[in-house]
Every structure is written in structure tokens, then in C-alpha cells.
Design an enzyme around this catalytic site. Sequence first.
Site, mmCIF file in Angstrom:
data_model
loop_
_atom_site.group_PDB
_atom_site.id
_atom_site.type_symbol
_atom_site.label_atom_id
_atom_site.label_comp_id
_atom_site.label_asym_id
_atom_site.label_seq_id
_atom_site.Cartn_x
_atom_site.Cartn_y
_atom_site.Cartn_z
ATOM 1 N N ARG A 234 0.869 -1.186 0.000
ATOM 2 C CA ARG A 234 0.000 0.000 0.000
ATOM 3 C C ARG A 234 0.902 1.231 0.000
ATOM 4 N NH1 ARG A 234 -3.416 -2.740 -1.601
ATOM 5 N NH2 ARG A 234 -5.462 -3.207 -0.733
ATOM 6 N N GLU A 263 -2.569 7.428 -4.981
ATOM 7 C CA GLU A 263 -2.834 6.777 -6.269
ATOM 8 C C GLU A 263 -4.278 6.894 -6.725
ATOM 9 O OE1 GLU A 263 -1.662 2.673 -5.184
ATOM 10 O OE2 GLU A 263 -3.737 2.091 -5.536
ATOM 11 N N HIS A 295 -0.456 -0.243 -9.796
ATOM 12 C CA HIS A 295 -1.230 -1.235 -9.020
ATOM 13 C C HIS A 295 -1.658 -2.424 -9.889
ATOM 14 C CE1 HIS A 295 -3.405 -1.329 -4.944
ATOM 15 N NE2 HIS A 295 -3.315 -2.569 -5.404
HETATM 16 P P1 NAD Z 1 -1.552 -11.204 4.923
HETATM 17 O O1 NAD Z 1 -2.589 -10.728 5.892
HETATM 18 O O2 NAD Z 1 -1.521 -12.637 4.527
HETATM 19 O O3 NAD Z 1 -0.100 -10.828 5.470
HETATM 20 C C1 NAD Z 1 0.220 -9.604 6.062
HETATM 21 C C2 NAD Z 1 1.374 -9.877 7.015
HETATM 22 O O4 NAD Z 1 1.791 -8.608 7.549
HETATM 23 C C3 NAD Z 1 0.973 -10.753 8.207
HETATM 24 O O5 NAD Z 1 1.902 -11.801 8.364
HETATM 25 C C4 NAD Z 1 0.996 -9.785 9.392
HETATM 26 O O6 NAD Z 1 1.377 -10.410 10.628
HETATM 27 C C5 NAD Z 1 2.055 -8.800 8.929
HETATM 28 N N1 NAD Z 1 2.009 -7.550 9.664
HETATM 29 C C6 NAD Z 1 0.929 -6.892 10.167
HETATM 30 N N2 NAD Z 1 1.329 -5.786 10.813
HETATM 31 C C7 NAD Z 1 2.682 -5.729 10.697
HETATM 32 C C8 NAD Z 1 3.667 -4.824 11.140
HETATM 33 N N3 NAD Z 1 3.335 -3.739 11.875
HETATM 34 N N4 NAD Z 1 4.964 -5.075 10.849
HETATM 35 C C9 NAD Z 1 5.305 -6.187 10.127
HETATM 36 N N5 NAD Z 1 4.416 -7.090 9.683
HETATM 37 C C10 NAD Z 1 3.107 -6.855 9.950
HETATM 38 O O7 NAD Z 1 -1.721 -10.269 3.648
HETATM 39 P P2 NAD Z 1 -1.230 -10.561 2.159
HETATM 40 O O8 NAD Z 1 -2.305 -11.278 1.412
HETATM 41 O O9 NAD Z 1 0.132 -11.136 2.209
HETATM 42 O O10 NAD Z 1 -1.200 -9.075 1.575
HETATM 43 C C11 NAD Z 1 -0.268 -8.112 2.049
HETATM 44 C C12 NAD Z 1 -0.644 -6.754 1.495
HETATM 45 O O11 NAD Z 1 -0.439 -6.746 0.073
HETATM 46 C C13 NAD Z 1 -2.128 -6.391 1.639
HETATM 47 O O12 NAD Z 1 -2.379 -5.800 2.908
HETATM 48 C C14 NAD Z 1 -2.342 -5.416 0.532
HETATM 49 O O13 NAD Z 1 -2.102 -4.113 1.054
HETATM 50 C C15 NAD Z 1 -1.254 -5.741 -0.476
HETATM 51 N N6 NAD Z 1 -1.778 -6.222 -1.780
HETATM 52 C C16 NAD Z 1 -1.355 -5.592 -2.921
HETATM 53 C C17 NAD Z 1 -1.806 -6.027 -4.156
HETATM 54 C C18 NAD Z 1 -1.354 -5.389 -5.446
HETATM 55 O O14 NAD Z 1 -1.993 -5.597 -6.496
HETATM 56 N N7 NAD Z 1 -0.254 -4.659 -5.470
HETATM 57 C C19 NAD Z 1 -2.724 -7.091 -4.224
HETATM 58 C C20 NAD Z 1 -3.106 -7.725 -3.050
HETATM 59 C C21 NAD Z 1 -2.636 -7.270 -1.825
#
Ligand code: NAD
Length: 338
Positions: A234, A263, A295
Site C-alpha cells: 500500500r 494513487e 497497481h
Molecule cells: P496477509 O494478511 O496474509 O499478510 C500480512 C502480514 O503482515 C501478516 O503476516 C501480518 O502479521 C504482517 N504484519 C501486520 N502488521 C505488521 C507490522 N506492523 N509489521 C510487520 N508485519 C506486519 O496479507 P497478504 O495477502 O500477504 O497481503 C499483504 C498486502 O499486500 C495487503 O495488505 C495489501 O495491502 C497488499 N496487496 C497488494 C496487491 C497489489 O496488487 N499490489 C494485491 C493484493 C494485496
Amino acid sequence: MKIAVFSTKAYDKEFFDSYNNDAELTLKYFEVALKAESANLTSGFDGVCVFVNDKLGEDTLRILKDNGIKLILLRCAGFNNINLEVAEELGIKIYRVPAYSPEAVAEHAVALILALNRKTHKAYNRVREGNFSLERLRGFNLYKKTVGVIGTGKIGTAFCNIMLGFGCKVIAFDTYENEALKEKGVTYLPLEELLKESDIISLHCPLTDSTRHIINKNTIAGLKTGVMLINTSRGALIDTADTIEALKDGKVGYLGIDVYEQEEKLFFNDLSESIIKDDLISRLISFPNVLITAHQGFFTKEALEQITMVTLNNIKDYSNNVTTENEVLYSKINASKD
Ligand code: NAD
């Protein structure tokens, strides 16, 4: 059931129309984003289907409630664009697609690393113009470099696995440690140490109050000079103004981003004939060592199929009153913070 689908692109319509075989379900597509100014379009619908840059703050949610909206279907995993507390208070249910091909986003992060490093985007243009010189195309081996991963959830885990395959040393920071990754050789470190040791840093944590601007001038001061920073998570995880300063003085050597703090005014739209009024993105675009994609990390055939099928199934679960893990509950998320 009538659902208003916002921020619709041709590919959303294509996938939803080909997978929706429920005669009782009507999907009406709107190209505009859902926000307070467009929320009146929801009159006469039962639910709304939204994406990452729709804005469901308190004002929007109250209009939705007055218009009889009972459910919000997120076509994505993140829910930072919804005021969950207000939605719960108004009795509006929220469903999301928690995982739609984490490999799609992880592979895109790797694509950014490879392109920035080996400058394939520049080589492509050069060769098309008959320039076969190698000047200024030199990269570095990924093999044995240290890659720091912030957030080892679904996407971060897929990313770690790919980088381990390249022969990188993978270090990670997360509030929860993934034992399977540790067995494969990933080492968890405190954030400060990760920042200090990494040649490449990739952000895969969600945007929350505690992660907003996790990369800022203070944390940047602790980075290796010339580090490569990758953000496919994000935009607001990175303080853009601070990062621009770090690019100017060479502290950050490469920046690859698929997401950007502001964005929603830019991404997913063709603005090629418009004047870009956002000076920060214009400055970022001007750097030779910055690669920006709009994105598109999620944008694979497999991920779109998954988003569509899970969203249609979320509608079914809502209609049949079936409890599902895909429901986003403010009370549950708030309790897990304690
Ligand atoms: P997920 O929930 O499986 O994993 C997120 C991880 O971040 C978890 O392991 C959690 O413990 C950790 N976390 C939470 N707070 C934290 C902190 N303060 N410090 C360090 N780690 C922390 O989520 P995911 O499916 O792996 O997705 C991750 C992110 O990717 C989403 O939140 C979204 O913002 C982003 N995303 C982007 C796209 C894209 O098209 N670019 C698509 C999907 C998701």
C-alpha cells in the site's frame, strides 16, 4: 439481489458476466469510484462491490445505509479504505477476497527488482532504436544478496520462497514468525536490524496505524546506502516526500513501486492527455532509478478468476446466512489488537 459494482473496468465486467450464472443476481456496472459524491447511485441496490481506491468513510457509509445497502463486497484483500467501526454500527456487512493468488503480487515484486536491477525496460527501448550499447545498463547479481521482507503473510511468504530460489539471504520482520519459512532458512530480525542489513527491502505488510510511513526519514537513515526499496503493498507505507529526498542524496539507490500514497487520483486511468497535478509522482517519474507500475501486482488471469469466484460466493454466503472467514468484522479485528 441487486449489486452496484463500482470502479468497473472492462476486465471486471468480462469476468463477472462470464462467471455469474445466478439468474437472481443482477450486477450493474459503474465506471466511477464509490465515494460520498457518487454514493447516491446506490439507491435501489442491496449491495455494493468495490475495489482498492473506492472510499467508504463515514459520510459514504451513512448514504449507503439510507439507500438500503446491506452489504459491501471488496474485490480485494485490504480493507483500509472502509471505516469498519461505522459500517458495523450501521449493520452493513463487509466481505473480502482474502487471498487471490498471492504469487501474482509476489512475482510482480520480483519483476520490479529484476527490471530495476538489469534495466530491461531501458534496454528494450534502446534496442528498438538501434542502440546496442551496454553503457549504464550494468546490474548486480541477486545471488547472495540480503533481501529484507517486511510482512511474511501470504504474499510475503511467496516472495521469500522466490528469493530463496535466487540464492539470496532472506531476512524478515513480522509481528508473527512463520515457522515453515524459518525452516527454509529465513531469519527473523527486529525491524531496525533488517533495515540496516538489507540490500533489497520489499514491503508486504498491510497498511495500519502502526505501519503507515514505516519508511520515513528516520527509518531511511538506518538503511544501507544504495538500497533497493520495493513496495507492492500500500502506498502510504512509504513517506513519499522523505523517499524523494533519499533518492536525491543516493541513500535509496532504486525504488520500485506498484502502489502510491495518492494513487486514487491517478491509477487505473488513462491520463496521457492530461496535466498531472501531483508534483510528488511527477518528481518520482523523473528519476532514472525509479520504476512505477499502476497497481498491477494482482493483475493476472488466475487472480481475476479467483476474485470473481470468491466475490460471487461471498454473495451466496450472505444470502444463505452462512458464516465465512471472508467476512470482515470490526469487533474481531479490534479485539485482536489487544
Ligand atoms: P496477509 O494478511 O496474509 O499478510 C500480512 C502480514 O503482515 C501478516 O503476516 C501480518 O502479521 C504482517 N504484519 C501486520 N502488521 C505488521 C507490522 N506492523 N509489521 C510487520 N508485519 C506486519 O496479507 P497478504 O495477502 O500477504 O497481503 C499483504 C498486502 O499486500 C495487503 O495488505 C495489501 O495491502 C497488499 N496487496 C497488494 C496487491 C497489489 O496488487 N499490489 C494485491 C493484493 C494485496
